[in-house]
Design a protein around this motif. Structure first.
Motif, PDB file in Angstrom:
ATOM      1  N   LEU A  42      -0.978  60.603 -24.143  1.00 24.96           N
ATOM      2  CA  LEU A  42      -1.143  59.198 -23.760  1.00 24.96           C
ATOM      3  C   LEU A  42      -2.528  58.667 -24.113  1.00 24.96           C
ATOM      4  O   LEU A  42      -3.534  59.059 -23.520  1.00 24.96           O
ATOM      5  CB  LEU A  42      -0.896  59.032 -22.259  1.00 24.96           C
ATOM      6  N   THR A  44      -3.408  55.345 -23.986  1.00 26.02           N
ATOM      7  CA  THR A  44      -3.530  53.947 -23.544  1.00 26.02           C
ATOM      8  C   THR A  44      -4.393  53.772 -22.297  1.00 26.02           C
ATOM      9  O   THR A  44      -4.736  52.640 -21.954  1.00 26.02           O
ATOM     10  CB  THR A  44      -2.138  53.356 -23.233  1.00 26.02           C
ATOM     11  N   ALA A  45      -4.736  54.858 -21.619  1.00 28.20           N
ATOM     12  CA  ALA A  45      -5.468  54.745 -20.343  1.00 28.20           C
ATOM     13  C   ALA A  45      -6.963  54.872 -20.583  1.00 28.20           C
ATOM     14  O   ALA A  45      -7.606  55.840 -20.184  1.00 28.20           O
ATOM     15  CB  ALA A  45      -4.957  55.810 -19.366  1.00 28.20           C
ATOM     16  N   ARG A  49      -7.332  50.550 -24.428  1.00 30.02           N
ATOM     17  CA  ARG A  49      -5.881  50.742 -24.412  1.00 30.02           C
ATOM     18  C   ARG A  49      -5.299  51.202 -25.753  1.00 30.02           C
ATOM     19  O   ARG A  49      -4.142  50.911 -26.048  1.00 30.02           O
ATOM     20  CB  ARG A  49      -5.177  49.461 -23.912  1.00 30.02           C
ATOM     21  N   ARG A 260      11.571  50.393 -24.434  1.00 32.62           N
ATOM     22  CA  ARG A 260      12.305  50.255 -23.174  1.00 32.62           C
ATOM     23  C   ARG A 260      12.442  51.611 -22.462  1.00 32.62           C
ATOM     24  O   ARG A 260      12.240  51.723 -21.252  1.00 32.62           O
ATOM     25  CB  ARG A 260      13.682  49.634 -23.443  1.00 32.62           C
ATOM     26  N   LEU A 263       9.221  52.594 -20.841  1.00 31.02           N
ATOM     27  CA  LEU A 263       9.002  51.858 -19.602  1.00 31.02           C
ATOM     28  C   LEU A 263       9.922  52.377 -18.497  1.00 31.02           C
ATOM     29  O   LEU A 263       9.465  52.695 -17.387  1.00 31.02           O
ATOM     30  CB  LEU A 263       9.241  50.364 -19.825  1.00 31.02           C
ATOM     31  N   GLU A 264      11.205  52.507 -18.791  1.00 28.03           N
ATOM     32  CA  GLU A 264      12.181  52.848 -17.745  1.00 28.03           C
ATOM     33  C   GLU A 264      12.025  54.276 -17.242  1.00 28.03           C
ATOM     34  O   GLU A 264      12.163  54.542 -16.058  1.00 28.03           O
ATOM     35  CB  GLU A 264      13.611  52.653 -18.271  1.00 28.03           C
ATOM     36  N   ALA A 266       9.438  56.604 -18.213  1.00 28.13           N
ATOM     37  CA  ALA A 266       8.095  57.185 -18.124  1.00 28.13           C
ATOM     38  C   ALA A 266       7.106  56.248 -17.441  1.00 28.13           C
ATOM     39  O   ALA A 266       5.974  56.649 -17.179  1.00 28.13           O
ATOM     40  CB  ALA A 266       7.593  57.556 -19.528  1.00 28.13           C
ATOM     41  N   GLY A 267       7.526  55.013 -17.166  1.00 27.94           N
ATOM     42  CA  GLY A 267       6.617  54.062 -16.511  1.00 27.94           C
ATOM     43  C   GLY A 267       5.439  53.685 -17.386  1.00 27.94           C
ATOM     44  O   GLY A 267       4.370  53.353 -16.887  1.00 27.94           O
ATOM     45  N   LEU A 268       5.639  53.715 -18.697  1.00 30.87           N
ATOM     46  CA  LEU A 268       4.537  53.447 -19.626  1.00 30.87           C
ATOM     47  C   LEU A 268       4.763  52.161 -20.405  1.00 30.87           C
ATOM     48  O   LEU A 268       5.842  51.937 -20.951  1.00 30.87           O
ATOM     49  CB  LEU A 268       4.390  54.600 -20.621  1.00 30.87           C
ATOM     50  N   VAL A 269       3.713  51.337 -20.478  1.00 23.51           N
ATOM     51  CA  VAL A 269       3.739  50.159 -21.340  1.00 23.51           C
ATOM     52  C   VAL A 269       3.210  50.586 -22.705  1.00 23.51           C
ATOM     53  O   VAL A 269       2.029  50.906 -22.850  1.00 23.51           O
ATOM     54  CB  VAL A 269       2.871  49.032 -20.746  1.00 23.51           C
ATOM     55  N   GLY A 300      -1.309  50.425 -26.089  1.00 29.57           N
ATOM     56  CA  GLY A 300      -0.528  49.698 -25.090  1.00 29.57           C
ATOM     57  C   GLY A 300      -0.935  48.242 -24.975  1.00 29.57           C
ATOM     58  O   GLY A 300      -0.768  47.622 -23.927  1.00 29.57           O
ATOM     59  N   VAL A 311      11.774  44.399 -23.758  1.00 26.49           N
ATOM     60  CA  VAL A 311      12.297  45.434 -22.842  1.00 26.49           C
ATOM     61  C   VAL A 311      13.328  44.880 -21.867  1.00 26.49           C
ATOM     62  O   VAL A 311      13.802  45.597 -20.989  1.00 26.49           O
ATOM     63  CB  VAL A 311      11.164  46.123 -22.047  1.00 26.49           C
TER      64      VAL A 311
END
Lengths: 312, 312
Positions: A42, A44-45, A49, A260, A263-264, A266-269, A300, A311
């Protein structure tokens, strides 16, 4: 091959730790949908981003004077961040059609933003003109080794992981991410397949890889602004030919489904470029079935209104 | 005070590194809206999408037999993950009204899931009954020191950071996060204010902190399921009285705005409990104006349909 492990390890030493040692974890919630084991790296954090801060930190650490780049947004934002921290004068040239959220952040970080009425290739030309005029350092994404070496530090973190991966899926645009990470993985985890993924609407580098020579294209047609180039750089293609096991194209529909799913489940944008790896799995489930795949969620930065439509 | 720095440092050693050294970064895009410098400590980019893995790793590392807990979802998911890795038999008792996405993940991780027709306090009673009946270890969130010590390892990572923070904002539910992180911050960064934040619709621990004695409440009314208790644990309150500088209540509207701001300006999917810190800033801008605040984004497990309604 322009890339060198010792230089990449040295690059890591000059990068602000806020960009390093990013999360790397199995995301089992995605796996029933994708039919293979999936790990996420990841990127993006962090303050910009995207993974681009790794490269701009290397660039900025070696500069004292003004700097200019062409960017679809993420490189510009990262260069603005790295340059501000070192008191550098930063100019970013972007297409007027770039993601508004990215342009807004570039301005907020204090960089001079110049917009061109055209695509990324026109922005590249304009940035080169500015550099000549002002005597600024021109940062050319993927051509400049610092951008590849910064991205390559992601590879160092991947090959240190246990267990090892069967394949790594990398967004392919200019090629800094793919050649940088690919080189380190090829050296440090030779059993891991290096697969580059590009939108079918911006296929220049993928076509070039298959043809083993530079193939340019007409205008791009993809929401994945971060990887939408038309004119591959010969030096980068040469490196890509050494490190990549394959380069594949995916549809816009798969990119959107990838965003999508991230997001759904993994909760990731993720921005479109960051969903290319998931899109590649969706388009070739048999190839990945039962294997352990890692994909770099490389950015992200989205305009939320467009993202919501994607999404929905 | 039940917490001890040496034990917390020892706890860190038994936690899977996938839960440790999580991202910590300035999020400047939030700052014009909030009027202060804001850093994020991100606890959602791991296999269970919350900080609870830190505590369940400590619990599971010391167990050989079956284990049971009551959970609104995040503790149960984390315990299922940690237990599975060590071959433990895990039972989770949850309210039938818990977030569906959390319950689904608990099942997918192989734990036995028992649902009760009532709230979290009823689930706690049922878990205790199961533990007596089966001779299982009962894990009581916040009462069991391992859960506090695991959470406290976040504090170790905060006090190592430069620059130091003027205030740390912590979600307050059972109290493991607040007392654990609060204790380490109080010891290691005595100049940093420790502020606990609870929904006005689930105010039992906050009221208890102000009254300096346990105050129970009637049914809770909040979307922040992770912090919705009615009966504070006396031992945890005693610790909280030592470590917290303040405990504040926030409205549901502020929690929702907090989630929306985290999505729009930070690209982060936060569950309601994880937006409590931002909500506290929104409700008392003057208090934080010009200061540097860090908030722990402690979980990102949401039912997407509810989440979409909240951030619309």
């Amino acid at each position: 091959m322009r890339l060198d492990l010792a230089r990449i390890r040295a690059a890591r030493e000059v990068i602000d730790p806020v960009f390093l040692d990013t999360p790397l974890y199995r995301c089992e919630a995605l796996e029933p949908v994708l039919g293979c084991a999936v790990s996420i790296k990841l990127e993006t954090a962090n303050p910009v981003r995207s993974f681009k801060g790794r490269g701009t930190e290397v660039v900025a650490s070696r500069l004292a004077g003004p700097v200019v780049c062409a960017s679809a947004g993420n490189l510009g934002q990262a260069l603005a961040w790295s340059g501000r921290g070192r008191g550098l004068d930063v100019t970013v040239v972007a297409s007027r059609h770039a993601t508004a959220a990215k342009l807004e952040r570039i301005r907020a970080l204090g960089a001079r933003l110049e917009l061109v009425d055209g695509d990324h290739e026109l922005a590249r030309e304009r940035a080169a003109t500015i550099a000549r005029r002002d005597g600024s350092r021109l940062v050319e994404d993927s051509l400049d080794l610092e951008t590849c070496e910064g991205a390559a530090t992601i590879g160092l973190e991947l090959v240190d992981a246990t267990p090892t991966f069967d394949a790594v899926l990398l967004a392919l645009g200019g090629g800094a991410l793919a050649t940088g990470v690919g080189h380190v993985v090829r050296s440090g985890a030779p059993g891991t397949e290096v697969i580059c993924v590009q939108p079918a609407g911006a296929p220049a580098m993928t076509r070039s890889w298959h043809a083993r020579r530079v193939v340019t294209t007409g205008p791009t047609a993809t929401i994945a602004d971060g990887v939408a180039g038309r004119r591959p750089i010969p030096e980068v293609l040469a490196d890509l030919l050494v490190v990549a096991d394959n380069a594949v194209l995916v549809t816009e529909a798969s990119i959107i489904t990838g965003m999508r799913l991230l997001l759904e489940h993994a909760g990731l944008v993720a921005e479109p470029s960051a969903a290319l790896g998931i899109a590649a799995i969706l388009e070739d489930r048999d190839r990945f079935a039962g294997r352990h795949v890692v994909t770099v969620v490389c950015g992200g930065n989205v305009d939320l209104s467009a993202y919501r439509d994607w999404v929905r």
